[in-house]
Design an enzyme around this catalytic site. Structure first.
Site, short mmCIF file in Angstrom:
data_model
loop_
_atom_site.label_atom_id
_atom_site.label_comp_id
_atom_site.label_asym_id
_atom_site.label_seq_id
_atom_site.Cartn_x
_atom_site.Cartn_y
_atom_site.Cartn_z
N HIS A 200 14.39 7.16 -6.33
CA HIS A 200 15.31 6.89 -7.44
C HIS A 200 14.63 6.84 -8.80
O HIS A 200 15.28 6.61 -9.82
CB HIS A 200 16.11 5.60 -7.19
CG HIS A 200 15.33 4.33 -7.28
ND1 HIS A 200 15.46 3.47 -8.36
CD2 HIS A 200 14.43 3.77 -6.46
CE1 HIS A 200 14.67 2.43 -8.16
NE2 HIS A 200 14.03 2.58 -7.02
N THR A 236 17.09 6.83 13.36
CA THR A 236 17.72 8.16 13.21
C THR A 236 17.57 8.63 11.77
O THR A 236 17.88 7.89 10.83
CB THR A 236 19.21 8.06 13.60
OG1 THR A 236 19.26 7.54 14.94
CG2 THR A 236 19.89 9.41 13.55
N CYS A 321 13.22 -15.32 -17.52
CA CYS A 321 13.68 -16.65 -17.90
C CYS A 321 13.88 -17.49 -16.63
O CYS A 321 14.67 -17.13 -15.77
CB CYS A 321 15.00 -16.49 -18.63
SG CYS A 321 15.36 -17.86 -19.68
C1 PLP Z 1 5.55 1.08 -9.51
C2 PLP Z 1 6.67 0.80 -8.57
N1 PLP Z 1 6.42 0.68 -7.27
C3 PLP Z 1 7.38 0.42 -6.37
C4 PLP Z 1 8.69 0.26 -6.76
C5 PLP Z 1 9.73 -0.07 -5.73
O1 PLP Z 1 10.48 1.06 -5.36
P1 PLP Z 1 11.89 0.91 -4.61
O2 PLP Z 1 12.81 0.29 -5.57
O3 PLP Z 1 12.27 2.32 -4.26
O4 PLP Z 1 11.67 0.08 -3.41
C6 PLP Z 1 9.01 0.39 -8.11
C7 PLP Z 1 10.41 0.20 -8.57
O5 PLP Z 1 10.68 -0.52 -9.49
C8 PLP Z 1 7.97 0.67 -9.05
O6 PLP Z 1 8.21 0.77 -10.35
#
Ligand code: PLP
Length: 373
Positions: A200, A236, A321
């Site tokens: 993502h 799966t 915060c």
């Molecule tokens: C450097 C880094 N590693 C790992 C992740 C975690 O990935 P995911 O949200 O796909 O588990 C992120 C997401 O914020 C990230 O910026």
């Protein structure tokens, strides 16, 4: 007005990715392991997706396993290496600026007896490979350093670190969640044994990623079961998610254009600096940074309050915060950024769709918000 400048947090699904997923949302619903019409062609779609991921990373398709995302990949790499080594007081070396997916996995392994060294960084968020070298003990099994930091964008010296690791028979892992799709990521150039990719962050949906495991390297699986993904990750397979990640990786290979992102980011910084002068400063390693990332501090201000008032503009602040107390981002704290600067930090991250007109609008909004505070 809705402006998205939080591409390091997540990206929209690219239209090409959504199109490629479509056939697998309704048809092709069979189990990829079945041998009847409902599963026809699923194995070949899976194989093609795996090749697309491997191609982006410069690896072989036999070295790619699909995961649910960045957190799973890193959990698998770290826990898998620890359990494979026999566990106990095995020693892992990482840094103070890793994503929680790494830090919290290390904390968990510490509860099982592992020893973990969290390397410091300099004022630009850069890890010194010599610090890694001096932290090595006879029990060190793994080093895990992120390729690029999510908050400040600093790009770490992974090739140097993996060279040292190899010379000491230590496995090396890197997290490329932030760098893939923005700068070149090549497993041979980086020299790592294990690498985590998160879909993502490169225009695929949430819930998919990949773990690269160099051929010949053995780690314990995280998920045991039916032996899918070459026994590395049971369950799966989701063809729709694999196809999404494969398409996103192919797209990233063809449109990888750090220049475009860098120009937009630099335009943003020039406009901010022109408007605010020395009242704003940049955080991170300015000459080795993700091209899309602009972590700026409004000195003496509260970054989270500024963000709250920026109507319709999506960006991030590292400060958190808790019970009326605003705490500094652990990354900026590790960089020893002073309080006045750290509390005023905002991370803007641009993407392929970001326009200069949007940047101008954001600078105008920032100007009126900061003046009114
Ligand atoms: C450097 C880094 N590693 C790992 C992740 C975690 O990935 P995911 O949200 O796909 O588990 C992120 C997401 O914020 C990230 O910026």
């Amino acid at each position: 007005m809705a402006i998205y400048l939080d591409y390091n947090a997540s990206t929209p699904i690219a239209p090409e990715v959504a199109d490629a997923m479509q056939p697998y949302l309704q048809e092709g619903f069979g189990n990829p392991s079945s041998h009847h019409w409902a599963s026809a062609d699923l194995q070949s779609a899976l194989a093609e997706s795996r090749t697309q991921v491997a191609d982006l990373l410069g690896g072989k398709s036999s070295e790619i396993i699909f995961t649910s995302g960045g957190s799973e990949g890193t959990n698998h790499a770290l826990k898998g290496a620890y359990f494979q080594s026999g566990g106990g007081d095995a020693h892992i070396i990482t840094t103070q600026i890793e994503h929680p997916a790494t830090i919290e996995t290390c904390r968990f392994l510490e509860r099982l007896g592992a020893k973990v060294t969290y390397l410091p960084v300099d004022g630009e968020g850069y890890v010194n490979p010599a610090d890694f070298q001096s932290a090595i003990t006879p029990r060190t099994i793994l080093v895990s350093v992120m390729h690029a930091n999510n908050e400040v964008g600093t790009i770490e010296p992974i090739a140097e670190i993996s060279d040292i690791a190899r010379a000491h028979n230590i496995l090396s892992h890197t997290d490329v969640a932030q760098s893939a799709g923005k700068i070149a990521v090549n497993v041979e150039a980086l020299g790592v044994d294990l690498l985590t990719l998160a879909g993502h962050k490169l225009y695929a949906p949430k819930g998919v990623g990949a773990l690269y495991i160099r051929n010949g390297i053995k780690i314990e699986p995280l998920i045991h079961g039916g032996g899918q993904e070459g026994g590395h990750r049971s369950g799966t397979e989701s063809i729709v998610m694999a196809v999404a990640l494969g398409t996103a990786c192919e797209l990233a290979s063809t449109r990888l254009s750090p220049d475009h992102l860098g120009k937009t980011r630099d335009y943003f910084w020039s406009a901010l600096h022109e408007r605010f002068g020395d009242a704003v400063t940049q955080n991170g390693k300015l000459n080795a940074r993700l091209p899309n990332t602009l972590n700026v501090s409004f000195i003496g201000r509260d970054g989270s309050k500024i963000l709250e008032c920026l109507d319709g503009i999506a960006a991030s602040t590292g400060s958190a915060c808790h019970e009326d107390q605003v705490t500094m981002s652990p990354v900026l704290a590790a960089m020893k950024v002073n309080d006045q600067t750290a509390m005023g930090a905002i991370r803007f991250s641009v993407g392929y769709a970001t326009t200069l007109a949007e940047i101008e609008q954001v600078v105008e909004s920032l100007s009126s918000v900061v003046q009114s505070m």
